[in-house]
Enzyme design. Sequence first.
Site, mmCIF file in Angstrom:
data_model
loop_
_atom_site.group_PDB
_atom_site.id
_atom_site.type_symbol
_atom_site.label_atom_id
_atom_site.label_comp_id
_atom_site.label_asym_id
_atom_site.label_seq_id
_atom_site.Cartn_x
_atom_site.Cartn_y
_atom_site.Cartn_z
ATOM 1 N N CYS A 221 24.648 -82.052 -18.673
ATOM 2 C CA CYS A 221 23.294 -82.006 -18.110
ATOM 3 C C CYS A 221 23.041 -83.356 -17.460
ATOM 4 O O CYS A 221 23.828 -83.787 -16.613
ATOM 5 C CB CYS A 221 22.265 -81.631 -19.171
ATOM 6 S SG CYS A 221 22.276 -82.631 -20.665
ATOM 7 N N ARG A 226 20.159 -81.549 -23.443
ATOM 8 C CA ARG A 226 20.075 -80.102 -23.316
ATOM 9 C C ARG A 226 21.386 -79.389 -23.642
ATOM 10 O O ARG A 226 21.386 -78.271 -24.167
ATOM 11 C CB ARG A 226 19.588 -79.743 -21.906
ATOM 12 C CG ARG A 226 18.121 -80.060 -21.705
ATOM 13 C CD ARG A 226 17.681 -79.944 -20.262
ATOM 14 N NE ARG A 226 18.079 -81.089 -19.460
ATOM 15 C CZ ARG A 226 17.675 -81.307 -18.215
ATOM 16 N NH1 ARG A 226 16.863 -80.445 -17.629
ATOM 17 N NH2 ARG A 226 18.061 -82.374 -17.554
#
Length: 270
Positions: A221, A226
């Site tokens: 990411c 994430r």
Amino acid sequence: MDDSVVVSLDWLASRLDDPAVRIVDVRDAWEFDGIGHLPGAVNVPFDSYRDESDIDRGTLPGAEAFADLLGNAGLSPEDTIVAYDDTHGVFAARFVLTALEYGHEDVRLLDGDYSAWNREYETTSETAAFEPTDYDPDPLSPEESPLVSYDAVADALERDAVVVDTRELEEFEEARLPGAVRFDWREVVDDETRRLKPEAELEALLAAHGITPDREVVLYCNTARRISHTYVVLTALGYEDVRFYEGSLTEWLANDGEVETGPVAASEGE
């Protein structure tokens, strides 16, 4: 879904009195104290297990620093730890990944966050007291760790690995690794229940993006938050060849890595 990786609300509720099961709340202290928390939980805020100086493998805090956090929270290496937040599990998943990297063998993500728990079970504002421990970390070796370097990702791009970008569409279109598939980490969460979607639905969703158990998967990411959630979900689904690019796009750009820009319909599973 493998409950050695992800546990349900009911699973945890039935074990609140088990001293071997410890609950970690990774929300900010004001949320933990002011809004309430799960019974018996201890607070280890997300910002406390990040290393902004980028000294030790990206944003990981370092084994000794993390061990100090766990020891101060009264946690031991033998504990079964269940982590939660109130953001669909993304910050708690980062805790899970960090604990695994530093050798905690049994750490799990709660399927559902604080809000999901609060709909079905009681919460408390009372803070449980635990004696500090002398936590001794046992970091994974490079061969054991799912974390991979810039060079390893560059090599994976030359193979049949599926490189998965878990960010939002506008971020993806601004810059991405060559050939990356976009899979927003939130796609696995049911917005209404705040829990993971059913296993069969998750498998079909991932397969539609070309993310299947028979392929090598490399996740990235921006700063590795994430992808922690996606990593935990894939692991719970039985994916065995999942790599975690800790440096993510931030490191890739710093190394002048090649990127693509603009929309790519195929990357959206169309």
